[in-house]
Scaffold this motif. Structure first.
Motif, PDB file in Angstrom:
ATOM      1  N   ARG A 486       0.841  -1.207   0.000  1.00 33.00           N
ATOM      2  CA  ARG A 486       0.000   0.000   0.000  1.00 33.00           C
ATOM      3  C   ARG A 486       0.875   1.256   0.000  1.00 33.00           C
ATOM      4  O   ARG A 486       0.609   2.210  -0.728  1.00 33.00           O
ATOM      5  CB  ARG A 486      -0.925  -0.024   1.215  1.00 33.00           C
ATOM      6  CG  ARG A 486      -2.047   0.996   1.061  1.00 33.00           C
ATOM      7  CD  ARG A 486      -3.109   0.860   2.111  1.00 33.00           C
ATOM      8  NE  ARG A 486      -2.583   0.947   3.453  1.00 33.00           N
ATOM      9  CZ  ARG A 486      -2.759   0.019   4.396  1.00 33.00           C
ATOM     10  NH1 ARG A 486      -3.453  -1.052   4.137  1.00 33.00           N
ATOM     11  NH2 ARG A 486      -2.233   0.164   5.586  1.00 33.00           N
ATOM     12  N   ARG A 487       1.954   1.228   0.808  1.00 30.45           N
ATOM     13  CA  ARG A 487       2.832   2.403   0.882  1.00 30.45           C
ATOM     14  C   ARG A 487       3.492   2.658  -0.482  1.00 30.45           C
ATOM     15  O   ARG A 487       3.580   3.792  -0.938  1.00 30.45           O
ATOM     16  CB  ARG A 487       3.903   2.195   1.978  1.00 30.45           C
ATOM     17  CG  ARG A 487       3.422   2.705   3.358  1.00 30.45           C
ATOM     18  CD  ARG A 487       4.567   2.889   4.304  1.00 30.45           C
ATOM     19  NE  ARG A 487       5.295   1.645   4.584  1.00 30.45           N
ATOM     20  CZ  ARG A 487       4.882   0.693   5.433  1.00 30.45           C
ATOM     21  NH1 ARG A 487       3.755   0.872   6.106  1.00 30.45           N
ATOM     22  NH2 ARG A 487       5.572  -0.398   5.623  1.00 30.45           N
ATOM     23  N   GLN A 490       0.930   4.189  -2.686  1.00 30.34           N
ATOM     24  CA  GLN A 490       0.628   5.590  -2.315  1.00 30.34           C
ATOM     25  C   GLN A 490       1.710   6.503  -2.871  1.00 30.34           C
ATOM     26  O   GLN A 490       1.440   7.581  -3.384  1.00 30.34           O
ATOM     27  CB  GLN A 490       0.533   5.712  -0.794  1.00 30.34           C
ATOM     28  CG  GLN A 490      -0.844   5.316  -0.281  1.00 30.34           C
ATOM     29  CD  GLN A 490      -0.907   5.176   1.224  1.00 30.34           C
ATOM     30  OE1 GLN A 490       0.131   5.185   1.908  1.00 30.34           O
ATOM     31  NE2 GLN A 490      -2.103   5.002   1.754  1.00 30.34           N
ATOM     32  N   GLY A 494      -0.195   8.137  -5.594  1.00 29.76           N
ATOM     33  CA  GLY A 494      -1.022   9.016  -4.760  1.00 29.76           C
ATOM     34  C   GLY A 494      -0.800  10.494  -4.998  1.00 29.76           C
ATOM     35  O   GLY A 494      -1.554  11.320  -4.509  1.00 29.76           O
TER      36      GLY A 494
END
Ligand code: NDP
Length: 500
Positions: A486-487, A490, A494
């Motif tokens: 997820r990081r 992102q 993101g």
């Protein structure tokens, strides 16, 4: 056109010009069609096992037969369909282009290819394959009895399928000729077979278990085909009717536009799916254009001799449509510039040119499929575009304007599948260009790379090339895997500024 006489289970195809006999063919029922499809399935396995090179070689040989025996085939098309030999020859030459293109390009378009994997799948070897369907049912019309089915048959064969072909009852002799020629170049297995009969035979083909149906014909029949195929979710490709418009801008070369549109409207007695049936002309050049066009139309002759510009109505029911559209003018309004009721004979219809016909008249709304043309003035090209798009059909259109920019500005906004600029129908001769319409004109494409892909099932495969420590699809996934990914996402995706 054949006046058809049916004797028990045999029907006869007769010339539309003089009722001379072309051939007798069986009316095949469900059982007959099923047996043909069974044989085709065996042939399909054999054919798909051949190399690209071998299939290409056979199709090139098929092309050579059409080229060397084009005079014989053109005479047959002239006799059974009625069109002049020169038009039949042109149809054959275009078909040769398509066989050649499908044969040469099948491997390039359909060979397995690698696809770049994504971040989560870097360790995968990802590929797209195009597998033949198996048996493709091809249902064809009578108006271009060589060009139209070849657009499906050649591409289906090049993709590795066997074909079962149902020609129109009006041009079965031509269908038989094509299938026999294919049999000469592929004698080992019946990779292309004929089924003969009326609509019921076509309907039986739709429900016979073929793996795809490629249909060309009227919108009404196309809907019946689609409904029949829905039962078994058999995929369909529908090339249906049209009500094509030609748009003439004030900047256009009017003389050229009149000459091209006259051929686009009246050649083949107007029995052309992409025939020009409506013309929208800028009002500032409208009177001049009408004069030029009427002058050309008055010189066009219907008949079966060498001097004829076009031949008879191939299908009698079409004459009734022309009659109805002419009669409808007296209800809705409109001017008859060339011709009269007397133009409509039993077999031959002399050209009819209508002008200032209201948009709600049948001659503007419905496919006529006869030697008629409606010409209406428009105040600007905006109105021409709007009226062109207002029709339920969206097969093709022609645009005539003085500059490339002007042509393209109009063409881009037309809701149709094909556009000719300063010409008519030229997309048909470019084998690499897909052919097909939108709306009531159908969906799916024949010709070109898309035509080849329509004859193949797409299959995606992935193969793990190496293991990676991050287990993604496993119940043994480590608890830090998900937050770590997820990081990364992102960081990578993101930031909105990066998107710009
Ligand atoms: P039809 O729809 O009448 O027939 C087309 C084919 O379908 C024929 O072989 C016909 O057989 C068969 N058929 C009839 N009923 C059924 C059924 N229930 N199930 C399966 N097949 C059936 O069209 P036409 O032959 O009169 O052709 C003219 C039409 O084709 C026009 O609308 C024209 O615009 C369109 N067309 C479209 C093209 C395109 O590329 N978009 C190109 C050429 C034509 P049978 O003849 O024996 O009844």
């Amino acid at each position: 056109m054949p006046t058809m006489t049916q004797t028990r289970q045999i029907f006869e195809s007769l010339s539309p010009s003089d009722d001379s006999w072309i051939g007798s063919f069986p009316v095949m029922n469900e059982q007959d069609v099923a047996e043909v499809v069974d044989r085709a399935r065996i042939a399909a396995h054999w054919w798909s096992d051949q190399s690209w090179r071998e299939r290409r070689r056979r199709l090139m040989d098929f092309k050579a037969i059409l080229a060397t025996r084009s005079v014989e085939l053109a005479e047959l098309v002239h006799a059974e369909n009625g069109k002049p030999v020169a038009d039949a020859t042109l149809e054959i030459l275009l078909s040769i282009e398509h066989i050649d293109w499908a044969a040469r390009h099948a491997r390039r378009v359909l060979k397995e290819r690698r696809v770049l994997p994504g971040l989560l799948t870097t360790n995968q070897d990802a590929r797209v394959e195009y597998r033949p369907y198996g048996v493709v049912g091809v249902i064809g019309p009578w108006n271009y009895p060589v060009f139209t089915p070849i657009g499906s048959i050649a591409y289906a064969l090049a993709a590795g399928n066997a074909v079962v072909f149902k020609p129109s009852e009006f041009t079965t002799g031509i269908g038989q000729w094509l299938v026999a020629a294919l049999g000469e170049v592929v004698p080992e297995q019946p990779v292309c077979q004929l089924v003969t009969g009326f609509g019921a035979t076509g309907a039986a083909l739709c429900t016979s278990g073929v793996d795809k149906v490629s249909f060309t014909g009227s919108t009404a029949t196309g809907k019946r085909v689609m409904a029949a195929c829905a039962e078994s979710l058999t995929p369909v490709l529908l090339e249906c009717g049209g009500k094509d418009a030609a748009i003439v801008d004030q900047t256009a070369n009017l003389k050229k536009a009149a000459e091209v549109i006259a051929f686009g409207a009246y050649s083949n007695a107007g029995q052309t799916c992409v025939g020009a049936e409506r013309v929208y002309v800028h009002e500032s050049v409208y009177p001049e254009f009408i004069d030029l066009l009427a002058g050309k139309v008055r010189r066009i002759r219907a008949g079966s001799g060498d001097a004829a510009s076009y031949g008879p109505m191939t299908m009698p029911a079409q004459t009734e449509v022309v009659q109805a559209h002419l009669a409808d003018l007296s209800v809705h309004g409109g001017r008859v510039v060339v011709g009269s009721e007397a133009s409509i004979g039993d077999r031959f219809i002399s050209p009819l040119l209508f002008a200032e016909v209201p948009e709600n008249a049948a001659a503007v709304r419905e496919e006529t499929f006869g030697p008629t043309l409606v010409v209406n003035p428009v105040r600007d090209m905006e109105q021409a575009i709007a009226l062109t798009n207002a029709n339920q059909y969206g097969l093709a259109a022609s645009v005539f304007a003085g500059s490339t920019g002007a042509c393209q500005a109009i063409a881009r906004r037309l809701e149709v599948g094909m556009v000719s600029m300063n010409s008519w129908v030229m997309y048909a001769g470019v084998a690499g260009l897909p052919w097909g319409g939108v709306g009531q004109s159908g969906f799916g494409r024949i010709h070109g790379a898309e035509g080849l892909r329509q004859m193949a099932r797409t299959r995606s495969t992935v193969r793990e090339r190496f293991g990676i420590p991050l287990k993604l699809v496993s119940f043994e996934r480590h608890e830090v895997t998900s937050p770590a990914i997820r990081r990364i996402y992102q960081t990578l995706h993101g930031n909105r500024k990066w998107r710009r």
